[in-house]
Design a protein around this motif. Structure first.
Motif, PDB file in Angstrom:
ATOM      1  N   GLU A  19       0.826  -1.216   0.000  1.00  0.00           N
ATOM      2  CA  GLU A  19       0.000   0.000   0.000  1.00  0.00           C
ATOM      3  C   GLU A  19       0.858   1.263   0.000  1.00  0.00           C
ATOM      4  OE1 GLU A  19      -2.887  -0.364   3.152  1.00  0.00           O
ATOM      5  OE2 GLU A  19      -3.738  -2.172   2.265  1.00  0.00           O
ATOM      6  N   GLY A  20       1.916   1.243  -0.806  1.00  0.00           N
ATOM      7  CA  GLY A  20       2.762   2.421  -0.967  1.00  0.00           C
ATOM      8  C   GLY A  20       3.789   2.642   0.133  1.00  0.00           C
ATOM      9  N   ARG A  21       3.833   1.782   1.144  1.00  0.00           N
ATOM     10  CA  ARG A  21       4.807   1.906   2.238  1.00  0.00           C
ATOM     11  C   ARG A  21       5.812   0.778   2.118  1.00  0.00           C
ATOM     12  NH1 ARG A  21       2.749   5.232   6.829  1.00  0.00           N
ATOM     13  NH2 ARG A  21       4.957   5.686   6.922  1.00  0.00           N
ATOM     14  N   ARG A  22       7.060   1.083   2.494  1.00  0.00           N
ATOM     15  CA  ARG A  22       8.114   0.077   2.441  1.00  0.00           C
ATOM     16  C   ARG A  22       8.293  -0.582   3.809  1.00  0.00           C
ATOM     17  NH1 ARG A  22      13.007   3.581   0.448  1.00  0.00           N
ATOM     18  NH2 ARG A  22      12.020   4.929   1.978  1.00  0.00           N
ATOM     19  N   TYR A  23       8.575  -1.881   3.755  1.00  0.00           N
ATOM     20  CA  TYR A  23       8.784  -2.669   4.964  1.00  0.00           C
ATOM     21  C   TYR A  23       9.967  -3.605   4.738  1.00  0.00           C
ATOM     22  CZ  TYR A  23       4.068  -1.150   6.081  1.00  0.00           C
ATOM     23  OH  TYR A  23       2.955  -0.387   6.331  1.00  0.00           O
ATOM     24  N   VAL A  24      10.603  -4.006   5.838  1.00  0.00           N
ATOM     25  CA  VAL A  24      11.658  -5.001   5.769  1.00  0.00           C
ATOM     26  C   VAL A  24      11.443  -5.984   6.918  1.00  0.00           C
ATOM     27  CG1 VAL A  24      13.337  -3.663   7.117  1.00  0.00           C
ATOM     28  CG2 VAL A  24      14.143  -5.354   5.462  1.00  0.00           C
ATOM     29  N   VAL A  25      11.681  -7.258   6.622  1.00  0.00           N
ATOM     30  CA  VAL A  25      11.483  -8.327   7.592  1.00  0.00           C
ATOM     31  C   VAL A  25      12.842  -8.814   8.079  1.00  0.00           C
ATOM     32  CG1 VAL A  25      10.613 -10.693   7.913  1.00  0.00           C
ATOM     33  CG2 VAL A  25       9.310  -9.049   6.533  1.00  0.00           C
ATOM     34  N   GLY A  26      12.990  -8.926   9.387  1.00  0.00           N
ATOM     35  CA  GLY A  26      14.200  -9.500   9.970  1.00  0.00           C
ATOM     36  C   GLY A  26      14.149 -11.009   9.805  1.00  0.00           C
ATOM     37  N   GLY A  27      15.110 -11.572   9.087  1.00  0.00           N
ATOM     38  CA  GLY A  27      15.076 -12.987   8.741  1.00  0.00           C
ATOM     39  C   GLY A  27      15.329 -13.954   9.876  1.00  0.00           C
ATOM     40  N   PHE A  28      15.885 -13.469  10.985  1.00  0.00           N
ATOM     41  CA  PHE A  28      16.171 -14.346  12.115  1.00  0.00           C
ATOM     42  C   PHE A  28      15.802 -13.657  13.409  1.00  0.00           C
ATOM     43  CE2 PHE A  28      19.075 -15.755   8.868  1.00  0.00           C
ATOM     44  CZ  PHE A  28      18.872 -17.116   8.905  1.00  0.00           C
ATOM     45  N   PRO A  29      15.151 -14.381  14.326  1.00  0.00           N
ATOM     46  CA  PRO A  29      14.892 -13.802  15.643  1.00  0.00           C
ATOM     47  C   PRO A  29      16.219 -13.398  16.294  1.00  0.00           C
ATOM     48  CG  PRO A  29      13.644 -15.833  15.327  1.00  0.00           C
ATOM     49  CD  PRO A  29      14.611 -15.734  14.180  1.00  0.00           C
ATOM     50  N   GLY A  30      16.296 -12.159  16.760  1.00  0.00           N
ATOM     51  CA  GLY A  30      17.486 -11.694  17.454  1.00  0.00           C
ATOM     52  C   GLY A  30      18.657 -11.346  16.557  1.00  0.00           C
ATOM     53  N   ALA A  31      18.443 -11.206  15.255  1.00  0.00           N
ATOM     54  CA  ALA A  31      19.543 -10.854  14.340  1.00  0.00           C
ATOM     55  C   ALA A  31      20.195  -9.550  14.808  1.00  0.00           C
ATOM     56  CB  ALA A  31      19.017 -10.698  12.920  1.00  0.00           C
ATOM     57  N   ASP A  32      21.505  -9.455  14.629  1.00  0.00           N
ATOM     58  CA  ASP A  32      22.231  -8.262  15.083  1.00  0.00           C
ATOM     59  C   ASP A  32      21.670  -6.981  14.493  1.00  0.00           C
ATOM     60  OD1 ASP A  32      24.004  -9.466  16.833  1.00  0.00           O
ATOM     61  OD2 ASP A  32      25.511  -9.819  15.285  1.00  0.00           O
ATOM     62  N   TRP A  33      21.395  -6.967  13.182  1.00  0.00           N
ATOM     63  CA  TRP A  33      20.909  -5.720  12.594  1.00  0.00           C
ATOM     64  C   TRP A  33      19.554  -5.337  13.175  1.00  0.00           C
ATOM     65  CZ3 TRP A  33      16.467  -4.615  10.018  1.00  0.00           C
ATOM     66  CH2 TRP A  33      15.760  -5.658   9.405  1.00  0.00           C
ATOM     67  N   VAL A  34      18.744  -6.326  13.507  1.00  0.00           N
ATOM     68  CA  VAL A  34      17.433  -6.060  14.101  1.00  0.00           C
ATOM     69  C   VAL A  34      17.621  -5.431  15.484  1.00  0.00           C
ATOM     70  CG1 VAL A  34      15.355  -7.154  15.059  1.00  0.00           C
ATOM     71  CG2 VAL A  34      16.210  -7.832  12.794  1.00  0.00           C
ATOM     72  N   ARG A  35      18.488  -6.016  16.288  1.00  0.00           N
ATOM     73  CA  ARG A  35      18.722  -5.465  17.636  1.00  0.00           C
ATOM     74  C   ARG A  35      19.339  -4.074  17.558  1.00  0.00           C
ATOM     75  NH1 ARG A  35      21.555 -10.073  20.942  1.00  0.00           N
ATOM     76  NH2 ARG A  35      22.645 -10.304  18.975  1.00  0.00           N
ATOM     77  N   ASN A  36      20.210  -3.850  16.568  1.00  0.00           N
ATOM     78  CA  ASN A  36      20.770  -2.505  16.377  1.00  0.00           C
ATOM     79  C   ASN A  36      19.684  -1.512  16.008  1.00  0.00           C
ATOM     80  OD1 ASN A  36      23.374  -3.390  16.934  1.00  0.00           O
ATOM     81  ND2 ASN A  36      23.878  -3.737  14.787  1.00  0.00           N
ATOM     82  N   ALA A  37      18.777  -1.910  15.105  1.00  0.00           N
ATOM     83  CA  ALA A  37      17.682  -1.024  14.684  1.00  0.00           C
ATOM     84  C   ALA A  37      16.716  -0.753  15.832  1.00  0.00           C
ATOM     85  CB  ALA A  37      16.941  -1.624  13.489  1.00  0.00           C
ATOM     86  N   GLN A  38      16.509  -1.743  16.684  1.00  0.00           N
ATOM     87  CA  GLN A  38      15.642  -1.538  17.841  1.00  0.00           C
ATOM     88  C   GLN A  38      16.276  -0.538  18.809  1.00  0.00           C
ATOM     89  OE1 GLN A  38      15.405  -5.728  18.757  1.00  0.00           O
ATOM     90  NE2 GLN A  38      13.301  -5.872  17.967  1.00  0.00           N
ATOM     91  N   ALA A  39      17.607  -0.567  18.908  1.00  0.00           N
ATOM     92  CA  ALA A  39      18.313   0.355  19.801  1.00  0.00           C
ATOM     93  C   ALA A  39      18.420   1.757  19.211  1.00  0.00           C
ATOM     94  CB  ALA A  39      19.715  -0.186  20.112  1.00  0.00           C
ATOM     95  N   ASN A  40      18.562   1.854  17.892  1.00  0.00           N
ATOM     96  CA  ASN A  40      18.683   3.150  17.217  1.00  0.00           C
ATOM     97  C   ASN A  40      18.040   3.042  15.839  1.00  0.00           C
ATOM     98  OD1 ASN A  40      19.334   5.546  16.031  1.00  0.00           O
ATOM     99  ND2 ASN A  40      21.537   5.366  16.287  1.00  0.00           N
ATOM    100  N   PRO A  41      16.825   3.525  15.685  1.00  0.00           N
ATOM    101  CA  PRO A  41      16.095   3.340  14.433  1.00  0.00           C
ATOM    102  C   PRO A  41      16.548   4.224  13.264  1.00  0.00           C
ATOM    103  CG  PRO A  41      14.763   4.593  15.972  1.00  0.00           C
ATOM    104  CD  PRO A  41      16.008   4.177  16.711  1.00  0.00           C
ATOM    105  N   GLU A  42      17.476   5.153  13.503  1.00  0.00           N
ATOM    106  CA  GLU A  42      17.995   5.984  12.412  1.00  0.00           C
ATOM    107  C   GLU A  42      18.921   5.112  11.565  1.00  0.00           C
ATOM    108  OE1 GLU A  42      17.135   9.466  12.261  1.00  0.00           O
ATOM    109  OE2 GLU A  42      15.743   8.794  13.818  1.00  0.00           O
ATOM    110  N   ALA A  43      18.720   5.105  10.255  1.00  0.00           N
ATOM    111  CA  ALA A  43      19.492   4.222   9.387  1.00  0.00           C
ATOM    112  C   ALA A  43      19.655   4.862   8.013  1.00  0.00           C
ATOM    113  CB  ALA A  43      18.782   2.870   9.263  1.00  0.00           C
ATOM    114  N   THR A  44      20.410   4.169   7.173  1.00  0.00           N
ATOM    115  CA  THR A  44      20.550   4.559   5.773  1.00  0.00           C
ATOM    116  C   THR A  44      20.202   3.343   4.931  1.00  0.00           C
ATOM    117  OG1 THR A  44      22.319   6.104   6.301  1.00  0.00           O
ATOM    118  CG2 THR A  44      22.125   5.449   4.011  1.00  0.00           C
TER     119      THR A  44
END
Length: 153
Positions: free
Chosen positions: A60-85
């Motif tokens: 519906e015009g919005r972008r999403y990304v799925v974390g492929g593994f529970p507890g993946a490092d990039w997921v935990r990093n994004a949870q700690a700091n959602p600012e990204a590139t």
């Protein structure tokens, strides 16, 4: 969802080397907009940029990304700091990652096998799904993080 439980799915041994190859090819601009995007988040412990290839999906015009593994490092990093590139080819875009609740994630995960068919085999090899049906992906809500990708200035 902060850390994997004992016996939970783990990334295959080849994932980190393959990610490095994908990111190198992306930096060269060989794939243009046809390959995966590169998501760069700040490491929650190191404070250094950490990059990983991702395949965003559009709903519906919005972008999403799925974390492929529970507890993946990039997921935990994004949870700690959602600012990204989010980069693709030689272009990078500043984004904010907004984690969806399990209720919000369910319909998005249900669409994942249709919108990101390359992810089905990956999730099967990780032991997260067996058949790759929409029902199986929907059941991952609360186990695999789903983030909305918002543009930021």
């Amino acid at each position: 969802m902060r850390s994997p439980k004992p016996g939970s799915p783990k990334p295959p041994w080849w994932l980190k080397p393959m990610n490095k190859v994908l990111m190198a090819v992306d930096r060269l601009g060989v794939l243009g907009t046809k390959g995966p995007a590169v998501l760069t988040v700040v490491g929650r412990k190191s404070g250094q940029p950490r990059s990983t290839p991702v395949t965003p999906m559009v709903v519906e015009g919005r972008r999403y990304v799925v974390g492929g593994f529970p507890g993946a490092d990039w997921v935990r990093n994004a949870q700690a700091n959602p600012e990204a590139t989010l980069g693709q080819g030689k272009h990078g875009e500043p984004v904010r990652l907004v984690e969806m609740s399990p209720e919000e994630a369910r319909p998005l995960l249900r669409q994942f096998p249709t919108l990101v068919p390359t992810g089905i085999e990956f999730m099967k090899s990780a032991g997260l799904v067996t058949e790759g049906t929409p029902d199986e992906f929907e059941e991952l809500a609360g186990r695999c993080a789903v983030f909305r990708i918002d543009t930021r200035e």
